[in-house]
Design an enzyme around this catalytic site. Structure first.
Site, PDB file in Angstrom:
ATOM      1  N   TYR A 280      -0.850 -48.868  13.007  1.00  0.00           N
ATOM      2  CA  TYR A 280      -1.270 -49.999  13.838  1.00  0.00           C
ATOM      3  C   TYR A 280      -0.989 -51.337  13.166  1.00  0.00           C
ATOM      4  O   TYR A 280      -0.773 -52.335  13.847  1.00  0.00           O
ATOM      5  CB  TYR A 280      -2.743 -49.844  14.251  1.00  0.00           C
ATOM      6  CG  TYR A 280      -2.834 -48.951  15.453  1.00  0.00           C
ATOM      7  CD1 TYR A 280      -2.536 -49.438  16.722  1.00  0.00           C
ATOM      8  CD2 TYR A 280      -3.115 -47.596  15.336  1.00  0.00           C
ATOM      9  CE1 TYR A 280      -2.558 -48.611  17.834  1.00  0.00           C
ATOM     10  CE2 TYR A 280      -3.127 -46.762  16.447  1.00  0.00           C
ATOM     11  CZ  TYR A 280      -2.852 -47.276  17.690  1.00  0.00           C
ATOM     12  OH  TYR A 280      -2.840 -46.463  18.790  1.00  0.00           O
ATOM     13  N   HIS A 437      -9.498 -46.658  15.704  1.00  0.00           N
ATOM     14  CA  HIS A 437      -8.442 -45.690  15.383  1.00  0.00           C
ATOM     15  C   HIS A 437      -8.738 -44.901  14.107  1.00  0.00           C
ATOM     16  O   HIS A 437      -7.876 -44.166  13.617  1.00  0.00           O
ATOM     17  CB  HIS A 437      -7.093 -46.396  15.284  1.00  0.00           C
ATOM     18  CG  HIS A 437      -6.616 -46.892  16.605  1.00  0.00           C
ATOM     19  ND1 HIS A 437      -6.337 -46.030  17.635  1.00  0.00           N
ATOM     20  CD2 HIS A 437      -6.410 -48.139  17.080  1.00  0.00           C
ATOM     21  CE1 HIS A 437      -5.970 -46.738  18.696  1.00  0.00           C
ATOM     22  NE2 HIS A 437      -6.010 -48.021  18.393  1.00  0.00           N
TER      23      HIS A 437
END
Lengths: 758, 758
Positions: A280, A437
């Protein structure tokens, strides 16, 4: 030491406040020229003057031209939005914004109005549909977009399209600009911000994209008020502090700062580690850097690249270090394997980092591998650097990356050591949760040899943008398997996940570093403690690469000490990749396969075999990528040795059917897991010659264990012996220690000591 | 046509008899010079004169020198034999003969006596132990060796060592030569021949090695009587005609001819296909070719390269064609995956083929990839050719390779067609049994795209030379799984293997070609019938690559017609490789996994899921190596659709856990299996963009079926339709056919017809 830290922290905060004031007070007094965001008028002139003399730039330009020319031939398509990612309308709109951005650049560099007209025509098509476009028909997202199923992708569109608009700004008539701004850009920016505060006013990669989208179009339109919204977020949002997004992450903590600067401030640690993990971080790098570049070009007085001690530039270096030998990112938390520094986001990062970060020549060697550059001032500088042969190798180091805004929320350590063939890399995670996440895997690790996984981290359960698999979105197995503790190479207590798999609890905690020391290249070490994953239980894991000439390659020592208030069952899985070659104990393969458990991820493991041993070491060897590997663990005859395979309770074949080996210690209070992993030998299917196919470790044993110390004996097949001594509770580098083993006294200074030939 | 074949057959036999007479009658009259087998005196002079001017030769020489120098430093080790392959003594003796051969060559080329002395000293060590050496302590082999566990490896030793002896022959004193011949070479040759007729007097790759070993040392020692034994075998052997070897193969058929020439005569088809398959052909190529080279050099009058219409040279071309795009051999029968034309045997084959086969320049492109050459006249010629830039691409063709001595025992067809990215290759096997290494897989196939397996053939269950796995020998799963019919992509009747898995029965039969036609690059076809695998049942399989512009890539059409006297159950497995993406039918995954059956290989398959469909097509898609694939099959609602995974009843983790998909037709007499396989689209984990991820086939249907004809309709998602018409019982190219489908008449000439847009 604490004092110094506090002072430097205050300095950081002060700088930051000063900068924020500068940003807020700045009022534009003159309309700026176009293009000015990524391409600049001066930059374009320079590029034009160099065309044909800078091979990598010319090559990239030719590729981009060919791609855009083909798209122009294909014609403009602006379909009514309908599909999830992977579906036709999604992919078409995605392609459109990528093409517009490229066409805008081509118009500037080649002065060919075909490209300007292409962008204009497409923008007019969008302006036609946008005013009456409802929210996207797919309802899965907590923040549905209009062109796409989520505002995130709408923001992607605006980040790229703003650049295209900047490039053809002067090609358009004032009337056309007014029309586009009124019917497309302003309502678009409003929709992803004011109309979706739960998306826009967060600290999250989604919001970064949203903030940057608004900021980019604000810069083109020279709208400082809008820019302010980008930098500092919406003043009002009415977000419920208990609200969560689709991934189970909180929308916004009470009183949390938002906007681009807050997104830069909070998720990046001072070391440039982004708390969600490299996959990410890579995704967020593009908006962070392209907006920073635009701010630097349009508002140089903001000194954005110096913000938070230059964290943006630092993060590029960090991200490049978070890759294996092939350039693939370590799949910490939710990460799709195969994503690498060859991605377009990293091309941007490397070029922008080179240009604005003092022309570090090691970045040129990465750019050379990427074999493309940005078509702007930064890419030109990189291509010229490569043409002039300035590149130096990018040497990845062993390093410890702190996590958390202030760098005090645990971290990720990477140890690297050269083997006889390839570099061995250990990734050990003792970080914070990593937002929505994050995985529940405190003190987990993965091990690489070159670009090959030896002990894998599963990564995420998702096939990004592959429509057959849940529309390309997160699969339910991401929650039920990939995020669970048992999916990782770390301790599981009583078949439950860390923090009971509860996101709120997990988000409150992080592991604590005990020691990271790579000053001695023959013994690199990371050690950390986790006390919150299972209340009442402390897990202390220590991992070290040891270079010992009596082994072919450096070995990995893995020592876990568990102190628990009550008795528990402990499982430690090792997800080795490859074909099992041998085990030194009896095991029985199951005649029918059943899941290993019922929940917390255990339901996804087939129990393939189970064994026990009367010996003090359990040893398994496996074969992968032409090499042999051996795991040797200190075990007792109480321990269950379980072979597993991923794939149970997987109704849609969403999981990879990879093997695993679990050491299970039944009900026990305090406990040790001590293991050693060797990479050894080679087998070539062409010559059919196997070398050094067997483990060189004769015996691994705990020769001393107490509250304060542990000592491990490592005996080689050649009967050479070494001993690893470790202080468990005193991590001072200067403390003196002494213990007696079999009436012999051993003394050392500092946390650890390795004694050869004891 | 039959007449012509008979005449040419007679011609072949006549030539062959004439040659044999020439060979038998020839008596050496003069002692020849040394070296003369592989290196020749004249050749060495030429090599010396070219040193430093032929890059690839110089590079190979430098590599070999470095390798041998390191070994010389290491010292000579001639341990008492003890281990299986993969073990220390085995690998040491293997390395010794390889090093002696290389050192001999270095002595000749570099005129440095260090190398001659190294060979001499090592030979003397062998001569010291050999006279009293018992047979090898490992008892597994039907023909135990002395240095190694089987005579086969002892023969390897002598093939290489003979060359070393030839190279240092003149360096040795006559006394030394006498000693070596008396105590080492003659007893060694006797042991592998006279003392082991069951090994030596066969038609088998083992015997080829044995014959060549004896032949090579005979040539060095200039012993024509011994040479005669090599060429025509032992006159007496007393071999029981029912005796079998370890692999279950017969030792010798009654009255069978033996010796080197018989081994050249019988297992090679006139097309140069070796009946055991390419993996063993590769293994046998070295002795075949190195002995042929030696015979050509020492006994040119034998014209060995012209024997059987030049089959040896032809077989090199055949073998190179039996590889995928990466040069890996198709793993037909017992073949270890990963073996390729980069093996040392193929370096020899390519160099010898180039030198003695008329300098075919396409071989140079293979040699260039191999990046090494033989250090002899042939290698020099190749390296000079490469230096001079003479190479032309080696273009692999679609071809049909007959099996059997006379080319009338079925065969193997390879169809190749270019896709949008890589070449697609189909390997369809309708051959004879393939001796003891054959699998029970009539009409099976495998499919490749570039170097990637799309539908795999399992290959063998063995880890060659990896000691942990059964001493590196064949594993019992080779018999219970890899050889069984269910392990292959072909029809299984009533869950039994072809010929009941009986080797004797299988060895009596072969499939019959029906048609092979690659004259039209838009439709390449192979069709064959099998009537013996299941008595009373005829299986007729037809496979075709069709180029159709409405599909991204050529697709593979697969039509099986079964005519049976009684009702049976039929299973057709497809061992796809990759991750299942989707299925167009409901299936239920098993909550506990059980084996699919109890025997004939079925016991090794986990039954993962089962489904049925009410639709007329079952469709599964999978993903592998960044590409999507789809199998669409015509099914009825009676058919069971079964997902399997290999690995049940595998107590030692010897098998790969690969997936499979089985279409099962319950009790039925005559039946059709009609399927179509597409390769489509792409997914790149770096760009995360998926293209053409879905099948383009809307509907596959049998629109006509009768005894004589079948017609298949192929309807694309774009609604274009084509029809494939096929005559099942008349394979004449000139016959006219007519059938009526829905009142419309279709006419065609020849076996098949494809009608586009019908």
């Amino acid at each position: 030491m604490i004092k110094t830290t506090l002072i430097s922290l205050l300095l950081v905060v002060n700088t930051s406040i000063a900068q924020k004031k500068a940003i807020s007070n700045k009022k534009a007094t003159t309309k700026h020229e176009h293009p000015s965001l990524v391409l600049t008028k001066a930059g374009v002139e320079k590029i034009k003057s160099q065309l044909g003399t800078v091979p990598l730039f010319d090559k990239t330009l030719a590729n981009v031209k060919a791609e855009v020319d083909a798209e122009i031939l294909n014609g403009i398509e602006v379909p009514i939005p309908k599909d999830f990612s992977g579906g036709y309308t999604h992919e078409r709109h995605k392609r459109n914004f990528l093409m517009m951005q490229k066409a805008g650049v081509l118009y500037q560099i080649l002065s060919d109005e075909t490209y300007a007209k292409y962008v204009k025509d497409m923008l007019l098509e969008y302006a036609k549909i946008y005013p009456t476009l409802p929210v996207h028909p797919q309802t899965r997202s907590y923040a549905r977009g209009k062109l796409f199923w989520q505002c995130l992708n709408d923001s992607n569109w605006l980040v790229y399209t703003s650049q295209a608009y900047d490039c053809i700004y002067n090609y358009l008539t004032e009337k056309e600009r007014k029309h586009l701004e009124k019917d497309l850009f302003r309502p678009f920016a409003k929709f992803i911000s004011v109309d979706n505060p739960q998306f826009y006013n967060r600290v999250h990669n989604h919001s970064t994209w949203g903030n940057v989208a608004v900021g980019m179009i604000a810069l083109v339109m020279d709208d400082d008020k809008l820019l302010e919204t980008a930098l500092h977020g919406l003043k009002k949002d009415n977000i419920d502090p208990n609200a969560k997004d689709n991934d189970g992450g909180f929308i916004k903590k009470k009183g949390q700062k938002v906007g681009f600067l807050a997104n830069l401030e909070e998720p990046f640690s001072p070391d440039g580690y982004y708390t969600e993990g490299p996959y990410y971080q890579r995704y967020a790098m593009y908006p962070f850097l392209v907006f920073a570049e635009a701010l630097q070009n349009v508002k140089p007085e903001l000194k954005i690249f110096e913000y938070k001690n230059g964290v943006l530039l630092k993060s590029i270096n960090t991200l490049l270090n978070l890759t294996d030998a092939d350039g693939n990112f370590f799949p910490l938390n939710d990460g799709q394997k195969g994503m690498s520094y060859y991605s377009r986001e990293l091309v941007s990062a490397v070029d922008i980092g080179y240009y604005f970060g003092g022309n570090k020549t090691d970045l040129l060697s990465i750019a050379k591998k990427q074999d493309e550059v940005l078509l702007d001032d930064t890419g030109l500088a990189v291509a010229i650097g490569i043409r002039n042969g300035l590149e130096t190798p990018f040497i990845k180091k062993s390093l410890d990356l702190s996590d958390g805004k202030n760098g005090d929320e645990g971290g990720v350590a990477i140890l690297r050591v050269n083997g006889s063939k390839d570099e061995l890399s250990l990734v050990m995670k003792y970080s914070a949760q990593g937002l929505s996440h994050g995985h529940y895997d405190k003190l987990s690790f993965s091990l690489y040899e070159g670009g090959n996984e030896v002990i894998q981290d599963y990564g995420m359960a998702r096939f990004v943008n592959i429509q057959q698999k849940g529309g390309g979105n997160y699969l339910k197995e991401n929650t039920t398997w990939a995020k669970q503790t048992i999916a990782h190479n770390t301790i599981n207590q009583d078949e439950t996940s860390h923090f009971g798999g509860d996101f709120e609890t997990g988000s409150m905690h992080h592991s604590e570093k005990y020691i990271f020391d790579v000053s001695n290249s023959n013994l690199q070490i990371i050690s950390a403690k986790e006390t919150n994953a299972y209340p009442g239980t402390q897990i202390h894991r220590t991992m070290a690469f040891v270079k010992d000439d009596s082994f072919e390659n450096p070995y990995l020592l893995d020592i876990i000490k568990i102190n628990a208030e009550k008795e528990h069952q402990y499982d430690l899985p090792y997800y080795y990749l490859g074909q099992l070659m041998s085990a030194n104990f009896e095991y029985t393969k199951s005649e029918t396969l059943k899941p290993l458990g019922e929940k917390n991820g255990y339901q996804h493991l087939w129990k393939e075999a189970e064994g026990k041993t009367g010996a003090s070491n359990a040893k398994i060897s496996w074969f992968n990528n032409e090499r042999f590997y051996t795991l040797t663990s200190v075990v007792s005859n109480e321990d269950n040795l379980i072979f597993t395979r991923i794939g149970a309770n997987d109704p849609n074949f969403n999981l990879r059917n990879d093997p695993g080996f679990i050491i299970r210690k039944p009900q026990t209070k305090d406990s040790y897991f001590v293991s050693l992993i060797e990479s050894h030998g080679h087998y070539d299917p062409v010559s059919e010659i196997a070398t050094n196919a067997f483990s060189n470790l004769k015996k691994l044993s705990i020769v001393y264990s107490a509250d304060a110390y542990i000592a491990i004996s490592i005996e080689n097949e050649n009967n050479t012996k070494s001993m690893f001594l470790f202080s468990l509770n005193d991590n001072s580098k200067t403390s003196k220690h002494q213990i007696k083993i079999e009436d012999k006294a051993y003394e050392w200074v500092g946390v650890y000591q390795l004694i050869n030939n004891y």
